[in-house]
Scaffold this motif. Structure first.
Motif, PDB file in Angstrom:
ATOM      1  N   HIS A 197     -19.542   2.239   1.503  1.00 23.71           N
ATOM      2  CA  HIS A 197     -19.492   0.943   2.149  1.00 23.71           C
ATOM      3  C   HIS A 197     -20.507  -0.028   1.561  1.00 23.71           C
ATOM      4  O   HIS A 197     -21.651   0.336   1.345  1.00 23.71           O
ATOM      5  CB  HIS A 197     -19.737   1.095   3.653  1.00 23.71           C
ATOM      6  CG  HIS A 197     -19.316  -0.135   4.371  1.00 23.71           C
ATOM      7  ND1 HIS A 197     -20.138  -1.219   4.457  1.00 23.71           N
ATOM      8  CD2 HIS A 197     -18.148  -0.457   4.973  1.00 23.71           C
ATOM      9  CE1 HIS A 197     -19.483  -2.171   5.116  1.00 23.71           C
ATOM     10  NE2 HIS A 197     -18.287  -1.729   5.436  1.00 23.71           N
ATOM     11  N   ASN A 200     -23.975  -0.330   3.403  1.00 20.98           N
ATOM     12  CA  ASN A 200     -24.594   0.880   3.931  1.00 20.98           C
ATOM     13  C   ASN A 200     -26.117   0.875   3.900  1.00 20.98           C
ATOM     14  O   ASN A 200     -26.767   1.114   4.915  1.00 20.98           O
ATOM     15  CB  ASN A 200     -24.060   2.094   3.173  1.00 20.98           C
ATOM     16  CG  ASN A 200     -24.554   3.384   3.787  1.00 20.98           C
ATOM     17  OD1 ASN A 200     -25.752   3.612   3.845  1.00 20.98           O
ATOM     18  ND2 ASN A 200     -23.651   4.203   4.284  1.00 20.98           N
ATOM     19  N   TYR A 203     -28.204  -0.907   6.582  1.00 21.54           N
ATOM     20  CA  TYR A 203     -28.394  -0.315   7.918  1.00 21.54           C
ATOM     21  C   TYR A 203     -29.454   0.767   7.886  1.00 21.54           C
ATOM     22  O   TYR A 203     -30.256   0.909   8.800  1.00 21.54           O
ATOM     23  CB  TYR A 203     -27.075   0.239   8.449  1.00 21.54           C
ATOM     24  CG  TYR A 203     -26.034  -0.843   8.601  1.00 21.54           C
ATOM     25  CD1 TYR A 203     -26.296  -1.929   9.425  1.00 21.54           C
ATOM     26  CD2 TYR A 203     -24.847  -0.806   7.899  1.00 21.54           C
ATOM     27  CE1 TYR A 203     -25.379  -2.950   9.552  1.00 21.54           C
ATOM     28  CE2 TYR A 203     -23.922  -1.826   8.020  1.00 21.54           C
ATOM     29  CZ  TYR A 203     -24.195  -2.893   8.844  1.00 21.54           C
ATOM     30  OH  TYR A 203     -23.291  -3.903   8.963  1.00 21.54           O
ATOM     31  N   GLN A 204     -29.416   1.523   6.796  1.00 20.33           N
ATOM     32  CA  GLN A 204     -30.400   2.584   6.607  1.00 20.33           C
ATOM     33  C   GLN A 204     -31.816   1.995   6.676  1.00 20.33           C
ATOM     34  O   GLN A 204     -32.687   2.513   7.365  1.00 20.33           O
ATOM     35  CB  GLN A 204     -30.119   3.173   5.233  1.00 20.33           C
ATOM     36  CG  GLN A 204     -30.666   4.512   4.940  1.00 20.33           C
ATOM     37  CD  GLN A 204     -30.403   4.826   3.462  1.00 20.33           C
ATOM     38  OE1 GLN A 204     -29.465   4.316   2.826  1.00 20.33           O
ATOM     39  NE2 GLN A 204     -31.257   5.652   2.903  1.00 20.33           N
ATOM     40  N   MET A 287     -21.859   3.866  10.046  1.00 15.65           N
ATOM     41  CA  MET A 287     -22.822   3.361   9.054  1.00 15.65           C
ATOM     42  C   MET A 287     -24.153   3.007   9.673  1.00 15.65           C
ATOM     43  O   MET A 287     -25.170   2.943   9.009  1.00 15.65           O
ATOM     44  CB  MET A 287     -22.250   2.144   8.344  1.00 15.65           C
ATOM     45  CG  MET A 287     -21.133   2.532   7.409  1.00 15.65           C
ATOM     46  SD  MET A 287     -20.116   1.154   6.970  1.00 15.65           S
ATOM     47  CE  MET A 287     -19.555   0.539   8.504  1.00 15.65           C
TER      48      MET A 287
END
Ligand code: GBH
Length: 477
Positions: A197, A200, A203-204, A287
């Protein structure tokens, strides 16, 4: 009500904080002087094609050498406070607090002492986007280790400067860092979304930023608060956003989701219940990192005030097949855009593409925050207006007669006053972005937000007050 509203008369609190704001990489220069380590912005700005005008912050306003001039300017403005950020890599070149850079510590000591000698109180941002490159090399915000590193750096700063600094901001605008640095990849470290995505990584890193903030807040409380007695929080950036058609429930939902996914992304965990807003969990699904109960308890309530950066407003509708391409956030089922009737920043030439002047949005946003997050004390840590500066811009001058910026400041502050006096919002301070023209990230020196013009062609980096500097002083008085 028009975007400019009607003007009211009155006063903020007696102890209202009046100041200007800046950030280390945008003003300091001396990028490789006196033992400073490299940051991700040194690396990024030196990357071919990264910055609109091919410039960088190597010298910029040269505040590292000209800080006394900056203090004089603040004094002349009659500022009671000044918000600036520390360069992590200038203080800890290897991100190791047992090996600090004495010249860096001395620089900030002189600076803080100089401010206090002039009766200007420092508001210090620990992190305004310039992560040490050595931390990045070990995974940066994408690695769990960054949390300990950040805490170690913060601990060092409290121990060195906390006797005199009573107002701390941990992280500036995590949402912008996440989206621009790790989603779109148009800010350092320039990582475009990974894995299956595109968004991604963003968000991490939102999780490691939340945890870094929360651990730092708690460490300040347990180790320093009793002795130093300061206030500490985070600064979040948010547009105001309203439904294009308020009677259309899809538009209402789209506007709310935009606010959730920008402001709420960090405000909901910190100021509400430790977790991301439900709407984000619903739409972003797997995610979005899952926060454990322990993490939620750690994050929840880690604030002494609400730091808000606000510039502009948008309208929202639900996304459709035709507008999908314009979604600034692939997971957000909102299509947001400015009302074409709104005034734009800039004179003959548009200033910042994204900046539309909507003072009433500030009052609405202040009320929203107050209502949603339990009436916290709010400090506006940034608000300001830009013009375009470019050699291709005919008639471009120093723009010292910056009527539009004067109007911007007056009208936004008047809406803030209404929020305070008429609506009862607990507003404690206002920091104008920015003291002087500086390195405007990906836009280089093409966009100028300063109360002072800075001549970047001149080795002396001469600073000249614009009309707005006098306007701001008059309001302060
Ligand atoms: C602030 O962010 C920053 O804290 C400050 O350092 C900066 O100098 C100041 O704004 C002025 O820009 O490029 O069209 O995709 C404010 C939030 C987020 C607003 C990024 C502009 C860029 C939109 N900013 N956004 S665009």
């Amino acid at each position: 009500m028009s975007e400019n509203g009607d003007m009211i008369k009155g006063h903020f609190r007696k102890d209202f904080m009046w100041g200007a704001a800046t950030a280390s990489y945008q003003i300091e220069g001396a990028w490789d002087k006196d033992g400073k380590g490299q940051s991700i912005w040194d690396t990024y700005a030196h990357t071919e094609g990264a910055i609109e005008d091919g410039t960088n912050g190597d010298i910029t306003c040269d505040t590292y050498h000209k800080y006394l001039e900056d203090i004089k300017m603040l004094k002349r403005l009659k500022a009671t406070h000044y918000r600036f950020s520390l360069s992590w890599s200038r203080l800890l070149p290897t991100a190791d607090s047992s090996a600090p850079n004495a010249a860096g510590v001395a620089f900030y000591n002189k600076f803080i002492d100089g401010l206090l000698a002039n009766n200007i109180k420092p508001c210090v941002t620990l992190y305004h986007w310039d992560l040490p490159q050595c931390v990045q090399d070990k995974g940066g915000w994408q690695s769990e280790d960054v949390v300990e590193k950040f805490k170690e750096y913060a601990d060092f700063c409290f121990s060195q400067f906390g006797d005199r600094v009573k107002l701390w901001v941990t992280i500036n605008e995590p949402h912008v860092q996440c989206g621009f640095g790790f989603g779109m990849g148009i800010h350092a470290p320039g990582i475009k979304g990974q894995f299956s995505h595109p968004m991604n990584a963003c968000y991490q890193v939102s999780r490691t930023m939340l945890l870094s903030h929360a651990h730092t807040y708690r460490m300040y409380s347990s180790k320093y608060r009793a002795k130093q007695n300061g206030l500490i929080s985070i600064t979040l950036n948010s547009d105001w956003c309203e439904p294009k058609d308020p009677s259309n429930p899809d538009h209402v939902k789209a506007a709310q989701f935009y606010i959730d996914a920008t402001l709420g992304w960090f405000a909901h965990p910190i100021f509400k219940d430790g977790d991301y807003p439900d709407s984000m969990k619903e739409h972003i699904l797997e995610m979005l990192p899952v926060l454990s109960e322990q993490e939620k308890n750690l994050i929840k309530g880690t604030y002494d005030f609400f730091g808000l950066n606000h510039y502009t407003t948008r309208l929202a509708e639900q996304i459709t097949d035709e507008t999908q391409a314009f979604a600034i956030h692939p997971d957000m089922p909102s299509f947001v855009y400015p009302d074409p009737s709104w005034e734009r920043a800039g004179k003959q030439v548009i200033g910042s593409e994204w900046l539309f002047i909507v003072p009433t949005g500030l009052r609405k946003l202040l009320n929203y925050i107050s209502k949603t997050y339990g009436d916290p004390s709010i400090i506006i840590t940034e608000n300001g207006c830009s013009t375009k500066h470019s050699v291709n811009n005919p008639g471009d001058t120093k723009q010292l007669e910056d009527e539009q910026r004067c109007r911007f400041i007056t009208s936004y502050l008047n809406e803030a006053l209404k929020a305070h006096l008429l609506d009862g919002v607990d507003l404690r301070g206002y920091f104008l972005w920015t003291l002087m023209d500086n390195f405007e990230w990906a836009a280089g020196y093409t966009e100028r937000f300063g109360l002072y013009h800075v001549d970047f062609e001149d080795p002396a980096r001469t600073r000249t007050p614009r009309k707005s500097a006098a306007t701001f002083t008059k309001i302060i008085e």
